[in-house]
Design a protein around this motif. Structure first.
Motif, PDB file in Angstrom:
ATOM      1  N   ALA A 327       0.839  -1.198   0.000  1.00  0.00           N
ATOM      2  CA  ALA A 327       0.000   0.000   0.000  1.00  0.00           C
ATOM      3  C   ALA A 327       0.881   1.258   0.000  1.00  0.00           C
ATOM      4  O   ALA A 327       0.546   2.261  -0.643  1.00  0.00           O
ATOM      5  CB  ALA A 327      -0.916  -0.007   1.224  1.00  0.00           C
ATOM      6  N   GLY A 331       0.670   4.121  -2.782  1.00  0.00           N
ATOM      7  CA  GLY A 331       0.376   5.506  -2.415  1.00  0.00           C
ATOM      8  C   GLY A 331       1.294   6.479  -3.138  1.00  0.00           C
ATOM      9  O   GLY A 331       0.861   7.522  -3.644  1.00  0.00           O
ATOM     10  N   GLN A 335       0.381   9.118  -6.601  1.00  0.00           N
ATOM     11  CA  GLN A 335       0.736  10.545  -6.517  1.00  0.00           C
ATOM     12  C   GLN A 335       1.512  11.002  -7.736  1.00  0.00           C
ATOM     13  O   GLN A 335       1.525  12.170  -8.071  1.00  0.00           O
ATOM     14  CB  GLN A 335       1.589  10.809  -5.277  1.00  0.00           C
ATOM     15  CG  GLN A 335       0.793  10.806  -3.994  1.00  0.00           C
ATOM     16  CD  GLN A 335       1.696  11.023  -2.793  1.00  0.00           C
ATOM     17  OE1 GLN A 335       2.480  11.948  -2.746  1.00  0.00           O
ATOM     18  NE2 GLN A 335       1.572  10.162  -1.808  1.00  0.00           N
ATOM     19  N   ILE A 357      -3.684   3.810   1.407  1.00  0.00           N
ATOM     20  CA  ILE A 357      -3.294   4.773   0.364  1.00  0.00           C
ATOM     21  C   ILE A 357      -3.978   6.102   0.648  1.00  0.00           C
ATOM     22  O   ILE A 357      -3.371   7.173   0.584  1.00  0.00           O
ATOM     23  CB  ILE A 357      -3.713   4.282  -1.045  1.00  0.00           C
ATOM     24  CG1 ILE A 357      -3.053   2.942  -1.368  1.00  0.00           C
ATOM     25  CG2 ILE A 357      -3.391   5.332  -2.109  1.00  0.00           C
ATOM     26  CD1 ILE A 357      -3.486   2.351  -2.701  1.00  0.00           C
ATOM     27  N   ARG A 358      -5.255   6.003   0.971  1.00  0.00           N
ATOM     28  CA  ARG A 358      -6.022   7.218   1.255  1.00  0.00           C
ATOM     29  C   ARG A 358      -5.378   8.006   2.400  1.00  0.00           C
ATOM     30  O   ARG A 358      -5.279   9.229   2.343  1.00  0.00           O
ATOM     31  CB  ARG A 358      -7.464   6.810   1.611  1.00  0.00           C
ATOM     32  CG  ARG A 358      -8.397   7.963   1.694  1.00  0.00           C
ATOM     33  CD  ARG A 358      -9.763   7.582   2.222  1.00  0.00           C
ATOM     34  NE  ARG A 358     -10.602   8.738   2.098  1.00  0.00           N
ATOM     35  CZ  ARG A 358     -11.239   9.076   0.999  1.00  0.00           C
ATOM     36  NH1 ARG A 358     -11.175   8.312  -0.054  1.00  0.00           N
ATOM     37  NH2 ARG A 358     -11.945  10.180   0.946  1.00  0.00           N
ATOM     38  N   ASP A 359      -4.927   7.275   3.420  1.00  0.00           N
ATOM     39  CA  ASP A 359      -4.313   7.947   4.580  1.00  0.00           C
ATOM     40  C   ASP A 359      -3.067   8.736   4.179  1.00  0.00           C
ATOM     41  O   ASP A 359      -2.853   9.846   4.648  1.00  0.00           O
ATOM     42  CB  ASP A 359      -3.939   6.924   5.661  1.00  0.00           C
ATOM     43  CG  ASP A 359      -5.171   6.391   6.375  1.00  0.00           C
ATOM     44  OD1 ASP A 359      -6.246   7.019   6.220  1.00  0.00           O
ATOM     45  OD2 ASP A 359      -5.064   5.346   7.047  1.00  0.00           O
ATOM     46  N   VAL A 360      -2.253   8.132   3.305  1.00  0.00           N
ATOM     47  CA  VAL A 360      -1.034   8.822   2.858  1.00  0.00           C
ATOM     48  C   VAL A 360      -1.413  10.094   2.095  1.00  0.00           C
ATOM     49  O   VAL A 360      -0.853  11.169   2.312  1.00  0.00           O
ATOM     50  CB  VAL A 360      -0.168   7.899   1.966  1.00  0.00           C
ATOM     51  CG1 VAL A 360       0.957   8.685   1.312  1.00  0.00           C
ATOM     52  CG2 VAL A 360       0.403   6.753   2.787  1.00  0.00           C
ATOM     53  N   LEU A 361      -2.410   9.963   1.206  1.00  0.00           N
ATOM     54  CA  LEU A 361      -2.807  11.125   0.397  1.00  0.00           C
ATOM     55  C   LEU A 361      -3.430  12.209   1.281  1.00  0.00           C
ATOM     56  O   LEU A 361      -3.214  13.404   1.070  1.00  0.00           O
ATOM     57  CB  LEU A 361      -3.797  10.710  -0.691  1.00  0.00           C
ATOM     58  CG  LEU A 361      -3.284   9.688  -1.712  1.00  0.00           C
ATOM     59  CD1 LEU A 361      -4.310   9.450  -2.806  1.00  0.00           C
ATOM     60  CD2 LEU A 361      -1.980  10.148  -2.348  1.00  0.00           C
ATOM     61  N   LEU A 379      -6.789   9.081  -6.009  1.00  0.00           N
ATOM     62  CA  LEU A 379      -7.367   7.835  -5.487  1.00  0.00           C
ATOM     63  C   LEU A 379      -8.031   7.020  -6.586  1.00  0.00           C
ATOM     64  O   LEU A 379      -8.027   5.791  -6.557  1.00  0.00           O
ATOM     65  CB  LEU A 379      -8.396   8.166  -4.407  1.00  0.00           C
ATOM     66  CG  LEU A 379      -7.851   8.227  -2.986  1.00  0.00           C
ATOM     67  CD1 LEU A 379      -8.930   8.663  -2.020  1.00  0.00           C
ATOM     68  CD2 LEU A 379      -7.287   6.864  -2.563  1.00  0.00           C
ATOM     69  N   HIS A 457       6.601   6.588   1.645  1.00  0.00           N
ATOM     70  CA  HIS A 457       6.416   7.972   1.180  1.00  0.00           C
ATOM     71  C   HIS A 457       7.424   8.927   1.804  1.00  0.00           C
ATOM     72  O   HIS A 457       7.566  10.055   1.358  1.00  0.00           O
ATOM     73  CB  HIS A 457       4.978   8.448   1.400  1.00  0.00           C
ATOM     74  CG  HIS A 457       4.582   8.533   2.835  1.00  0.00           C
ATOM     75  ND1 HIS A 457       4.425   7.437   3.641  1.00  0.00           N
ATOM     76  CD2 HIS A 457       4.311   9.599   3.624  1.00  0.00           C
ATOM     77  CE1 HIS A 457       4.075   7.814   4.850  1.00  0.00           C
ATOM     78  NE2 HIS A 457       3.994   9.125   4.869  1.00  0.00           N
TER      79      HIS A 457
END
Ligand code: NAI
Length: 716
Positions: A327, A331, A335, A357-361, A379, A457
């Protein structure tokens, strides 16, 4: 060829800065001379009422000074003179009859920012690529073209310290908020607005360099009187010393220059130049600049030598295993605009991966790096599956399933049934030889390792591992894609532990052996923090996970024998089932949220010496851990695992946090001398039964008085 072109717009000279043949604008001596000549010309032309300074590069304003020129300085006096020349040029800019308006789009760094501070008005584009920073401290110096003087006057002391002491990026919106710039506009109208403002100032309907700072009572109390300023400066000094443990003198010198400017502006500029000269000559600055050159060189390196090679673009990426690493990689990939297909064993895990992934973004949205709309768009690039649907048109697959060779073999066989013939198969394994993973492949020439570090990331390094069979264009394509992901990439040969984990092994082992010998946990960590590592080795073991450390310890023992055998303490702690931070029990105590507390004294029961602690001198602890690491790095070079000392330095600094101001293992050996290293290793070897045997190459170099890098700064 000229770097500056001038177009006239109704009495306003629009100066376009576009350094020929370079991707970014830099201030070199030639460019400065050109500016000065242009100022004379414009000043003498009564038809010119104002000017705009804008960049001709698509996404950057000015990257800063031309660091290549720093190489020519051999004395502090030369660097001091360069600083004074910078002052003279920017004083000239500030004092011009005609107002100069800076129109900033993209990165405005170092000397670029110092120049804009001397302009009569500053407009920035409202764009994510527009960032302003004074990154000089990262090179062991500090802003030497008036930055320590003009910035505090412009944005106030605290905001200025925040930039000068950390080098951090300030985005357009924040720049407008703190008064670093006067106005933020849509990129499409940047030039037009700047021309308009130049005209207004020339017409006398707008002030030159109006104060755009927002003042409040707190800033008044703290910044606008000598007592308050004294407090702020003292606090900043104490914090800097705590953070740098005294290893970085440049931020302290910057503080001195700033303080001098408050006493007397002329003295401020004098001190800035004098201290700049002093800092530019420190070995610390030389090493940091060496790293800068090395990483710049790596950005241009194909990873496969100079002969032409075609690289395959990665438009769609398949990831096997939507866990922590899978994940994390996904992520970063979305990006950068890559379409990602994520596969895991069941839907719940796929869902968890997509949520990660959402959390990183989201972090990017919180920090205002991207908008919510951009996050939603990114996303949409990620999709999930429990079978291999959607893998028939991926260009690259990265497997990040469990660290088990049978599972890896199964997924490689399965995925290759669906992949298009050109697709590359990469493994993110941290310990399993890629050659072994490739045994399950029907086209091992398209298999390699892409070893990302966690958290993906944040960690800048990507280690690409090639086997004897990996095709050249496969390596080059993976390198190119790694760079697209924003990583610094080193290519290494397949062998147990590859490079980064291999040199980490003797370091962590030795830290464990220090505990075996009775050292206290915090004493070991403190000694290596003082040496300059970002975290101590025992804390690092807890972070990595003691189960993982145990497993890789066994692999190194198997591959290299006693030389890389794990410590008795680590073996026992692993056997006890402690997992480190993730299990909230390790060498340290952790609270329910995983926050680190003090030492868990009960862990001493696992050390051969029991609760009885002895004092071992800090420099002995440092030498045992660090010399074990640098010796192993030389062995990796000898064995051809890394291609060059440059790659070895970058891998250690970016992958492990080897103290950047020491330049990496090879630059460190150059600095202290191969002869000294061999002597110390031999002495340790006689005390500790063979595990410090100096590498052949080191002995040879010591004998001949050779270095890994040529004397001077360039690392390529
Ligand atoms: P993890 O346990 O978080 O994730 C592994 C994922 O693979 C799980 O979601 C699991 O359901 C999935 N999986 C297992 N079998 C599968 C199959 N047949 N098909 C599809 N998915 C399957 O593990 P983590 O930490 O993400 O590690 C993954 C790999 O990355 C390992 O090879 C590890 O050595 C490597 N690695 C880990 C690092 C770390 O710090 N955790 C750092 C660098 C590499």
């Amino acid at each position: 060829m000229s770097a500056l072109t001038v177009g006239m717009e109704d009495g306003i000279a629009v100066i376009t800065f576009d350094l020929p043949g370079e991707p970014v604008n830099k201030f070199s001596q030639a460019v400065k001379d050109e500016f000065l000549a242009l100022f004379d010309r414009l000043e003498g032309d009564q038809a010119v009422r104002g000017a705009v300074l804008i960049s001709g590069k698509p996404d950057s304003f000015v990257a800063g000074a031309d660091i290549d020129e720093f190489l020519r300085w051999t004395t502090a006096a030369q660097a001091e003179k360069a600083s004074r020349d910078g002052h003279a040029m920017l004083d000239r800019l500030e004092g011009l009859r005609l107002p100069v308006v800076a129109a900033i789009h993209g990165a405005c760094m170092g000397g670029g920012l110092e120049a804009e501070l001397a302009c009569a008005y500053r407009v920035v584009s409202d764009h994510p690529k527009t960032v302003l920073a004074l990154p000089e401290v990262q090179l062991g110096i500090f802003p030497g073209a008036g930055g320590t003087q003009r910035l505090p006057r412009t944005v106030g002391l605290q905001a200025a310290l925040d930039m000068i002491l950390t080098g951090k990026n300030v985005r357009a919106r924040k720049a407008a908020q703190i008064g670093l710039v006067h106005e933020m506009v849509h990129p499409a109208i940047l030039r037009q607005v700047a021309v308009q403002r130049a005209r207004e100032i020339a017409d006398g309907v707008r002030d030159r360099n109006p104060d755009a700072r927002r003042r409040n009572a707190a800033s008044f109390l703290l910044e606008e009187n000598p007592v308050g300023r004294g407090i702020v400066l003292r606090k900043a000094r104490a914090m800097t010393l705590k953070k740098t443990r005294g290893n970085y003198p440049a931020p302290l010198a910057a503080l001195d220059a700033i303080a001098a400017g408050y006493d007397d502006p002329a003295k401020g500029y004098r001190e800035e130049a004098r201290l700049f000269g002093e800092m530019a000559m420190t070995p610390i600055s030389r090493e940091l600049i060496g790293i800068f050159f090395a990483s710049t060189a790596l950005k241009k390196d194909s990873g496969v030598g100079d002969a032409p090679v075609t690289t395959l673009p990665v438009r769609k990426l398949g990831i096997l295993g939507a866990g922590f690493m899978g994940a994390g990689i996904a992520g970063v990939a979305v990006q950068k605009g890559t379409l990602v297909r994520l596969k895991d064993a069941d839907l719940a895990r796929v869902g968890k991966g997509l949520a990660a992934i959402r959390d990183v973004l989201k972090e990017g949205v919180t920090r205002r790096h991207i908008t919510r709309q951009q996050m939603d768009d990114q996303l949409l690039l990620a999709g999930g599956t429990t079978d291999y649907s959607g893998f028939e048109n991926v260009d690259l697959v990265i497997e990040a399933v469990f660290e088990d060779v049978h599972v890896k073999h199964t997924v490689v066989r399965e995925v290759e049934r669906v992949l298009p013939p050109h697709a590359i198969v990469a493994s993110n394994t941290s310990t399993i030889p890629i050659t072994r993973i490739a045994q399950a492949s029907s086209r091992p020439e398209r298999v390699l390792g892409m070893h990302f570090f966690s958290p993906v990331h944040k960690m800048p390094l990507l280690e690409i591992i090639v086997t004897a069979q990996t095709a050249r264009e496969v390596t080059a394509s993976a390198v190119a894609y790694g760079k697209t992901l924003g990583k610094t990439v080193i290519v290494v040969r397949d062998a147990p532990g590859f490079y980064v984990n291999r040199i980490l092994a003797p370091y962590l082992n030795e830290a464990g052996r220090l505990l075996d010998g009775g050292a206290a946990i915090d004493a070991v960590d403190t000694a290596l923090l003082d040496f300059g590592f970002p975290v101590g080795p025992i804390t690092l073991l807890d972070e990595v996970g003691l189960d993982i450390a145990g497993k890789s310890g066994a692999i190194f023992l198997d591959a290299f024998g006693d030389r890389l055998a794990p410590s008795a303490t680590l073996r026992k702690v692993v056997e006890s089932g402690r997992l480190g931070r993730k299990g909230k029990q390790g060498f340290y105590r952790y609270d329910a949220d995983g926050r680190k507390g003090g030492i868990d004294e009960s862990v001493y029961a696992f050390t051969p010496s029991g609760a009885q602690r002895v004092t071992i001198a800090a420099d002995e602890m440092q030498q045992r851990c660090v010399l074990g690491m640098v010796n192993e790095a030389v062995r990796c070079l000898e064995e051809g695992i890394i291609a060059s000392p440059r790659d070895g330095d970058i891998g250690a600094v970016f992958g492990i946090g080897f103290p950047p101001f020491r330049g990496g293992p090879f630059r460190y050996i150059d600095a202290v001398g191969a002869g000294w290293v061999v002597e110390q290793l031999e002495e340790l070897n006689s005390r500790f039964g063979g595990r410090f045997e100096p590498a052949e190459r080191l002995i040879l170099m010591a004998r001949k008085g050779e270095r890994f890098h040529p004397a001077g700064m360039r690392a390529v």
